[in-house]
Each structure stands twice: as C-alpha cells, then as structure tokens.
Design a protein around this motif. Structure first.
Motif, short mmCIF file in Angstrom:
data_model
loop_
_atom_site.label_atom_id
_atom_site.label_comp_id
_atom_site.label_asym_id
_atom_site.label_seq_id
_atom_site.Cartn_x
_atom_site.Cartn_y
_atom_site.Cartn_z
N ALA A 9 13.24 -2.39 -4.07
CA ALA A 9 13.26 -1.58 -5.29
C ALA A 9 11.84 -1.24 -5.74
CB ALA A 9 14.01 -2.31 -6.40
N LEU A 10 10.93 -2.21 -5.61
CA LEU A 10 9.54 -1.97 -5.97
C LEU A 10 8.92 -0.91 -5.08
CD1 LEU A 10 6.81 -2.69 -7.36
CD2 LEU A 10 6.55 -4.48 -5.59
N ILE A 11 9.13 -1.04 -3.77
CA ILE A 11 8.53 -0.07 -2.84
C ILE A 11 9.06 1.32 -3.08
CG2 ILE A 11 8.33 0.55 -0.39
CD1 ILE A 11 8.47 -2.48 0.22
N VAL A 12 10.36 1.44 -3.29
CA VAL A 12 10.96 2.75 -3.55
C VAL A 12 10.38 3.37 -4.82
CG1 VAL A 12 13.11 3.93 -4.16
CG2 VAL A 12 13.08 2.28 -2.28
N SER A 13 10.10 2.53 -5.81
CA SER A 13 9.58 3.04 -7.09
C SER A 13 8.19 3.64 -6.97
CB SER A 13 9.57 1.92 -8.13
OG SER A 13 8.54 0.97 -7.87
N VAL A 14 7.43 3.24 -5.95
CA VAL A 14 6.07 3.78 -5.78
C VAL A 14 5.94 4.68 -4.55
CG1 VAL A 14 5.03 1.83 -6.96
CG2 VAL A 14 5.26 1.75 -4.48
N ALA A 15 7.03 4.79 -3.77
CA ALA A 15 6.95 5.52 -2.50
C ALA A 15 6.84 7.03 -2.67
CB ALA A 15 8.17 5.18 -1.63
N ALA A 45 10.79 13.95 6.17
CA ALA A 45 9.57 14.25 5.42
C ALA A 45 8.80 12.98 5.07
CB ALA A 45 9.91 15.02 4.15
N LYS A 46 9.55 11.89 4.86
CA LYS A 46 8.94 10.59 4.55
C LYS A 46 9.33 9.62 5.67
CE LYS A 46 8.99 9.63 0.21
NZ LYS A 46 7.57 9.94 -0.15
N ARG A 47 8.37 8.86 6.13
CA ARG A 47 8.62 7.95 7.24
C ARG A 47 8.50 6.49 6.80
NH1 ARG A 47 4.75 12.10 8.97
NH2 ARG A 47 5.99 13.18 7.43
N VAL A 48 9.42 5.66 7.25
CA VAL A 48 9.36 4.22 7.03
C VAL A 48 9.26 3.57 8.41
CG1 VAL A 48 10.51 2.16 6.14
CG2 VAL A 48 10.69 4.33 4.90
N ARG A 85 16.21 -1.60 4.01
CA ARG A 85 16.73 -1.28 2.67
C ARG A 85 15.95 -0.11 2.07
NH1 ARG A 85 19.68 -5.45 0.12
NH2 ARG A 85 19.93 -7.31 1.41
N VAL A 86 14.63 -0.15 2.26
CA VAL A 86 13.79 0.93 1.74
C VAL A 86 14.19 2.25 2.39
CG1 VAL A 86 11.44 1.82 1.59
CG2 VAL A 86 11.87 -0.62 1.25
N ALA A 87 14.34 2.24 3.71
CA ALA A 87 14.70 3.46 4.44
C ALA A 87 16.06 3.98 4.00
CB ALA A 87 14.69 3.19 5.94
N ALA A 88 17.00 3.07 3.79
CA ALA A 88 18.36 3.48 3.39
C ALA A 88 18.34 4.15 2.02
CB ALA A 88 19.29 2.27 3.39
N VAL A 89 17.61 3.56 1.07
CA VAL A 89 17.55 4.14 -0.27
C VAL A 89 16.85 5.50 -0.24
CG1 VAL A 89 16.63 3.84 -2.60
CG2 VAL A 89 17.64 1.89 -1.40
N LEU A 90 15.83 5.62 0.59
CA LEU A 90 15.11 6.90 0.70
C LEU A 90 15.84 7.91 1.58
CD1 LEU A 90 11.45 5.56 1.15
CD2 LEU A 90 12.47 6.54 -0.92
#
Length: 310
Positions: free
Chosen positions: A74-80, A140-143, A100-105
């Motif tokens: 959640a933290l990473i997504v908030s600043v990604a 457009a965004k890569r994890v 998890r980050v990739a899935a949310v994004l």
C-alpha cells in the motif's frame, strides 16, 4: 524516466542487495530514488550516501517494521505515481510484496531480472535457470524484481541525496504480526557471503552438519548452506537452504559437500565464481558444473581438509 528502488535492510544497515538493485536501475535512468520503510532513520542516511541516488523517501510504522506485505505494498502504490519503474531486490520479502504492487497497479510483474536491455526489455531465467527469457513489456509502469547476484553493487559512499518523509497510508490489514525469531550467528549472512560451505542429504543428520561442516566453515570464515533435501530432512534450518526455492547465492567460493546437484539446487548457486564439489559418487551431476571435483567420502575428505587448514 524515474525509478523507485525499494530498500532492503535490517533496521540498522542497508544491505548490498539494495546497492545492486540501484546498479540495475542505473541502466534505466539517472533519476533514482530509494524508499526506506520500517526503521528508516539509520538506514536512510546510508541510502542517501549510495552512488547515484537522487532522493531517499522514508516511512515508518509498526506494520512496516513488521514487514507485513499488505502495508508495504500500500505504501509503494501510494508513491508509485511519480515513477515509471518500481525496482525491488528479489529477496524473500521482496518476492512477497512485489506481486501485490503489480496487481494493484494492474501491470505484469517481471521477476528475477538478470539483465536490463532497455527501458521496456528485460532478461530473466526460466525453467530453474536452464534458459534465459527476454521479456518486452508494453505496460506504461513497470514492476520488476532484481536478482542481486547478477549486478555489481554501486559504491556505498560518495552520494549526497536528500531525505524526506512520506505519509503512511491507512490500511485495513488481514495479517497480524505475532513474533520474529532470528538466527543469531557470528558467521557471514548466506546471501552476501564470499565463501559458502554447503551440505546435502548425504551427511545424514544435524549432528554431521554441526560436527563436520561447521568446523570447516569456521576455518574459512564461511557461511553454511544446505540443499533442500537436507533442510527437508531436518539436518539444517530453513534459512540455510540454497536453490530455486531457497536463496540464490554467488560467492567467490562455493564448496558443495555430499550434494548430488539437482537442478533446483544448481539454480541457486551455479553463478558462484569457483565451485568445489566433494562427493563419493563420480556420476553426481554437481561435477558437471564444478571447477574442482573430489570423488571421495566426505567423512574422510572434510576432516582432512579442516586439519590441513590449521
């Protein structure tokens, strides 16, 4: 293009896995920021001194300190939003929260990157390291998760990045931190050790690991590793495991004792600079990748080697 590197640390020291992930990020951009979560104050200064870092972001909370994946993602997504690439060291923790980050994004994760070809093209191993796959993404965004053993660490000093705090988003967690039990050892950490003495199922017991492998490791100032078969049999703890489902290592010297060389184990150590295999079976697959091989019973070879080291 901007890259956000997620720091790997123990609360007091920035691990070199972070420095190696920064090295991978430098192949994408010169605009590299590092996110330090958990106990961030001491580590942030070290991250700011690393070569090539533009800015260090810090975030602290009990959930982040406990390494709970929901809170970290959640933290990473908030600043990604301000970054094109999120680069994560391919550690046990990183492999836990990065998907998890990739899935949310809503993007595809590219795991275990060993080579950066360009901004959208990456190379990673598949089939337990038997093949390398080149992946080109249109996201457009890569994890990405970065295999640290594939990159040379940037200098830990010489940088002068700014440090700023970021807000920790409120998250309803389904996970509760209970306890953290760490193995305390005077030996080097397995993932960063320059020399590793590793044992297999042939040793037959935990007593053999302690009585035969550990004295040799102490003589060499080495970390102790194990094959999955040895760990599953209870001869060694889980954090000793080297291989596809354990830790990926690339020390200067890897000594494999009583390890047959299953493909899953080779996937975790075949990038070692020098591999020495000791096995009484001359047909053991480990000899196919070993730089030096000794066909002899470890019960004879290892005590003699330990004694010769003085």
């Amino acid at each position: 293009m901007a890259v956000l590197v997620i720091a790997d640390h123990d609360g007091a020291h920035l691990r070199d896995t972070t420095l190696k992930t920064i090295a991978a990020a430098q192949k994408l951009s010169s605009d590299i920021d590092v996110l330090v979560y958990g106990e961030a104050s001491a580590v942030a200064a070290q991250a700011a001194a690393a070569e090539g870092v533009r800015k260090v972001l810090t975030a602290e909370s009990a959930e982040l300190k406990a390494d709970i994946a929901e809170a970290i993602s959640a933290l990473i997504v908030s600043v990604a939003g301000g970054y094109d690439v999120v680069a994560v060291p391919a550690t046990a923790s990183g492999k836990n929260f990065a998907p998890r980050v990739a899935a949310v994004l809503d993007v595809a994760i590219i795991s275990d990157v060993v080579e950066v070809v360009d901004a959208s093209t990456f190379v990673h191993p598949i089939y337990a390291g038997n093949a390398l796959e080149t992946v080109k993404t249109s996201d457009a965004k890569r994890v990405i998760t970065v295999r640290p053993t594939a990159f040379k660490a940037v200098a830990a000093s010489g940088g002068s990045a700014s440090v700023e705090g970021v807000a920790v988003p409120a998250v309803t967690l389904k996970t509760r931190f209970v306890s953290d039990e760490k193995v305390v050892s005077d030996r080097p950490e397995l993932g960063s050790a320059k020399v590793i003495v590793s044992g297999g199922r042939a040793l037959g017991s935990a007593d053999e690991f302690k009585g035969v492998l550990e004295p040799l490791a102490d003589k060499l100032g080495a970390a102790v590793g194990a094959s999955r078969a040895a760990v599953d049999a209870g001869y060694a703890p889980n954090d000793y495991q080297v291989g596809q489902t354990g830790k990926v290592v690339a020390p200067n010297l890897y000594i494999a004792i009583g390890i047959s060389g299953a493909i899953q184990h080779l996937a975790g150590m075949k990038d070692s600079k020098v591999i020495v295999a000791i096995n009484k079976d001359p047909e053991a697959p480990i000899f196919q990748i070993a730089d030096y091989g000794l066909v002899e019973d470890y019960k004879t070879a290892i005590p003699a080697l330990t004694k010769a080291l003085g």
